[in-house]
Design a protein around this motif. Structure first.
Motif, PDB file in Angstrom:
ATOM      1  N   GLN A 148       0.939  -1.469   0.082  1.00  0.00           N
ATOM      2  CA  GLN A 148      -0.070   0.265  -0.303  1.00  0.00           C
ATOM      3  C   GLN A 148       0.639   1.517   0.097  1.00  0.00           C
ATOM      4  N   ASP A 149       0.806   2.151  -0.585  1.00  0.00           N
ATOM      5  CA  ASP A 149       0.929   3.853  -0.585  1.00  0.00           C
ATOM      6  C   ASP A 149       0.619   4.443  -0.081  1.00  0.00           C
ATOM      7  N   LEU A 188      -0.380   8.250  -1.335  1.00  0.00           N
ATOM      8  CA  LEU A 188      -0.934   7.664  -2.925  1.00  0.00           C
ATOM      9  C   LEU A 188      -1.332   9.031  -3.571  1.00  0.00           C
ATOM     10  N   GLY A 205      -4.320  -0.501  -2.801  1.00  0.00           N
ATOM     11  CA  GLY A 205      -3.195  -0.578  -2.908  1.00  0.00           C
ATOM     12  C   GLY A 205      -3.625  -2.200  -4.068  1.00  0.00           C
ATOM     13  N   TYR A 255      -6.599   3.979  -6.748  1.00  0.00           N
ATOM     14  CA  TYR A 255      -5.307   4.890  -7.649  1.00  0.00           C
ATOM     15  C   TYR A 255      -6.159   5.178  -8.241  1.00  0.00           C
ATOM     16  N   LYS A 306       1.692   5.292 -12.462  1.00  0.00           N
ATOM     17  CA  LYS A 306       1.476   5.526 -11.328  1.00  0.00           C
ATOM     18  C   LYS A 306       1.236   3.830 -10.911  1.00  0.00           C
ATOM     19  N   PHE A 356       3.820   1.182  -8.962  1.00  0.00           N
ATOM     20  CA  PHE A 356       4.436  -0.156  -7.941  1.00  0.00           C
ATOM     21  C   PHE A 356       3.746  -1.571  -8.573  1.00  0.00           C
ATOM     22  N   GLN A 369       6.896  -2.895  -8.923  1.00  0.00           N
ATOM     23  CA  GLN A 369       7.535  -2.473  -7.758  1.00  0.00           C
ATOM     24  C   GLN A 369       7.535  -3.369  -7.169  1.00  0.00           C
ATOM     25  N   HIS A 370       6.662  -4.756  -7.115  1.00  0.00           N
ATOM     26  CA  HIS A 370       6.168  -5.376  -6.022  1.00  0.00           C
ATOM     27  C   HIS A 370       6.140  -6.677  -6.766  1.00  0.00           C
TER      28      HIS A 370
END
Length: 675
Positions: A69-70, A73, A120, A134, A162, A166, A169-170
């Motif tokens: 989770q960002d 955001l 997230g 998002y 974005k 994200f 990234q994960h």
């Protein structure tokens, strides 16, 4: 040549209001919204006994599979403007739900807003992931043999970029093999540029883009005829001017709110035209269902047999949807919508997982089957009962007041009116069959609102007398039952609306009406109803908007829009009175497309048709399609128009100027709560 700016594309939403503020009441917040009354607080408290608020299964489902989770955001555009801001909703959280909603928000809506705050990257099931929160919609990632399949690339370039970064990234950076547009609404395709920005040229060339039949026509034409009015009304429906707080905007029910970034569109490479179509996409079998004409005019759902997972697109949502949307739209077919859900229930009966374009997933065949049954029966119930009542002579308002869902459909939170409502959906069914006329001749040729309002006020002793009586009714609303108190607010709103339309500068009438709208907004379970009421209160206090959104954000969509659509928009901008007695023929030739269109005015009507390039006309305007889009978005200045190589004029320049002078130029900032 500056008159060419009359091509302006109709996407207008309010950004600011003129400085025409009323004096704010003590105890109001910064935007002027007043405190909830005893009637409102009691009405909202009563909701807690109407729903199973102790059932936390939705919260467990909404959090299930969370990978990351960002907390910060926020998405911004290239100029640094905020496109998406999840932290602005931090005032809504699970702790608030356990402690109880504030008196200024319907507890059921507060619960939905809290669930929509859970954002997230989530693992839905093996090989399927979702990015939620998002944007208004969800982005889904399906793992293929050699890369990812993206479902619904969100609304805007900024939010899609974005979200994708994200996920990378994960989950790691994987090639993107295909993109699916589930339907033709912009929150499900407008962010594709944000995906493409992360692909190599070779990846872009090999990319499969799959969409339902009719997608491009619907995606590019939606709202272009009535877009200015729809856009203005959408500013109310989505609470564009409202602050994010307990007396303002808390969400849309369907999600948090629209993202206003850079929109784009890429044409599909493959079309799904019928139910039962099967495709293998990067090693993943897909089975498609065509549901066009339900929530969107071009829409599809799909099933993944290897995953036993059903994507319901927006055929299904964890709220009651709109048969008619308050921004304005053609009425949707309730029976057809219900039948499509029944069909999905039978076709994909083995589904162990449900996910969709909005909200959070569901697991378990029994849960999914019950969900589909209740959703399909809800739309059918509203349809059948509305028809039953109007066949007995009930008017639209009477139908809406009479209908309520049976207990078997009304206890499930996913059936509640967080977006659509029983009341305005029932009226939509009436409209679909019988139109605007109730059969009562008093409604056949009524006076316009401002004219009738003045006569009402005169007959009732004047605006001052009416406001005094309205204030007394407002103050006395708490002395009766909560239901009667709310009905009093509804009546006062109707009464004071006449007062304001009779005397739009009467500050007492406007202030009291704004206060009434506050209370109706606070009590609304529907997020759009809440935003409409509170936006009306805001504009009564601060005035109508001065400007709209920069249409340049639509450039990516406009470049894919058939030029005929722009001429349709011009035709409905022709001022019939000014055009009376005029006869003009203007040819517009697109030098890059090697095609010409003749625009003719006769009998105060504009028509257009594609013609041969050498067809004679009073004047001919030669330009490229990209320059047309530059003109629409304001990128092309006067110098470019006069001296650029892509534009020239043949024939009578005076006729060309006269032609464009006959077109109205609405700016989308018209008043709604005042004349």
């Amino acid at each position: 040549m500056h008159r060419l700016y009359l091509f302006v594309f109709p996407l207008i939403l309010s950004l600011s209001a003129c400085d025409d503020s009323l004096k704010l009441e003590q105890g109001s917040n910064d935007q002027g919204h007043t405190a909830p009354t005893v009637v409102t607080a009691t009405a909202n408290q009563a909701v807690l006994s109407q729903r199973p608020f102790d059932n936390h299964a939705d919260f467990e489902d909404a959090k299930r599979g969370l990978i990351a989770q960002d907390a910060a955001l926020i998405s911004k555009d290239s100029q640094g403007n905020t496109v998406w801001d999840m932290p602005s909703y931090q005032f809504i959280n699970a702790k608030n739900v356990s402690e109880g909603a504030p008196d200024s928000v319907n507890p059921s809506l507060w619960r939905q807003a809290t669930l929509n705050n859970i954002h997230g990257l989530f693992k839905v099931t093996e090989g399927i992931y979702q990015l939620r929160g998002y944007d208004l919609a969800n982005m889904t990632i399906i793992e293929g043999d050699s890369g990812w399949i993206i479902v619904d690339p969100l609304t805007a370039k900024e939010t899609a970029d974005k979200a994708l970064k994200f996920a990378q990234q994960h989950l790691g950076k994987n090639p993107i093999k295909a993109i699916l547009y589930t339907h033709s609404h912009i929150d499900h395709f407008g962010g594709i540029e944000g995906i493409l920005a992360n692909l190599s040229d070779a990846e872009q060339k090999a990319l499969r883009i799959i969409a339902p039949e009719g997608f491009m026509e619907e995606a590019t034409s939606e709202n272009i005829i009535a877009g200015i009015a729809m856009g203005r009304r959408a500013s109310y429906m989505y609470g564009r001017a409202l602050a994010r707080n307990e007396r303002g905007h808390v969400g849309t029910g369907l999600g948090k709110g629209p993202a206003f970034g850079r929109f784009s569109l890429l044409s599909p490479t493959e079309i799904i035209s019928k139910t039962g179509t099967k495709l293998n996409i990067d090693g993943v079998p897909f089975e498609f269902q065509s549901v066009s004409g339900s929530e969107a005019p071009a829409e599809m759902t799909f099933y993944l047999p290897d995953h036993k997972a059903f994507c319901g697109a927006e055929l299904l949502s964890r709220n009651m949807h709109n048969l008619y949307t308050l921004r304005g739209a053609k009425v949707r077919d309730a029976n057809l919508w219900s039948d499509y859900i029944v069909e999905a229930k039978e076709l994909f009966a083995e589904s162990d997982v449900y996910f969709a374009s909005h909200h959070w997933p569901m697991w378990g065949q029994e849960n999914i089957q019950l969900f589909l049954t209740q959703q399909s029966d809800t739309y059918k119930y509203i349809h059948d009962q509305s028809v039953r009542l109007f066949n007995q002579g009930y008017t639209p308002n009477e139908v809406a007041e009479e209908i309520s869902l049976p207990a078997s459909l009304n206890t499930a939170f996913h059936n509640q009116g967080y977006y659509g409502t029983v009341k305005h959906n029932a009226k939509a069914v009436y409209q679909a069959y019988l139109g605007w006329y109730t059969g009562n001749p008093a409604q056949l040729d009524p006076l316009p609102e401002a004219q009738s309002a003045k006569r009402y006020m005169e007959m009732m002793g004047g605006v001052e007398t009416v406001v005094t009586k309205a204030q007394a009714a407002f103050d006395g609303a708490a002395t009766g039952s909560v239901e009667e108190g709310t009905k009093t607010y509804r009546w006062i709103a109707e009464l004071l609306n006449h007062a304001v339309f009779a005397e739009p500068n009467n500050t007492e009438a406007k202030s009291l009406l704004a206060k009434v709208y506050d209370q109706l907004g606070y009590q609304a379970e529907s997020a759009p109803w809440r935003d409409v009421y509170l936006s009306a209160a805001y504009e009564l206090r601060h005035g109508a908007p001065e400007k709209g959104i920069d249409v340049a954000i639509m450039e990516g969509v406009l470049l894919k829009t058939p030029v005929e659509n722009f001429f349709d928009s011009m035709a409905v901008s022709l001022n019939g009175s000014k055009a009376e007695g005029k006869s003009l023929a203007i040819k517009i030739t697109f030098t890059d497309l090697q095609e010409s269109h003749l625009l003719s005015i006769n009998n105060s009507v504009m028509r257009h048709r594609k013609v041969a390039i050498d067809t004679p006309a009073d004047a001919t305007l030669n330009l490229t399609q990209p320059l047309l889009v530059d003109i629409i978005t304001g990128k092309a200045g006067l110098k470019a128009l006069l001296f650029g190589d892509d534009l020239s004029v043949e024939g009578s320049e005076l006729d060309l100027v006269e032609f464009f002078s006959l077109l109205d130029r609405p700016d989308g900032s018209f008043s709604i709560v005042t004349p």
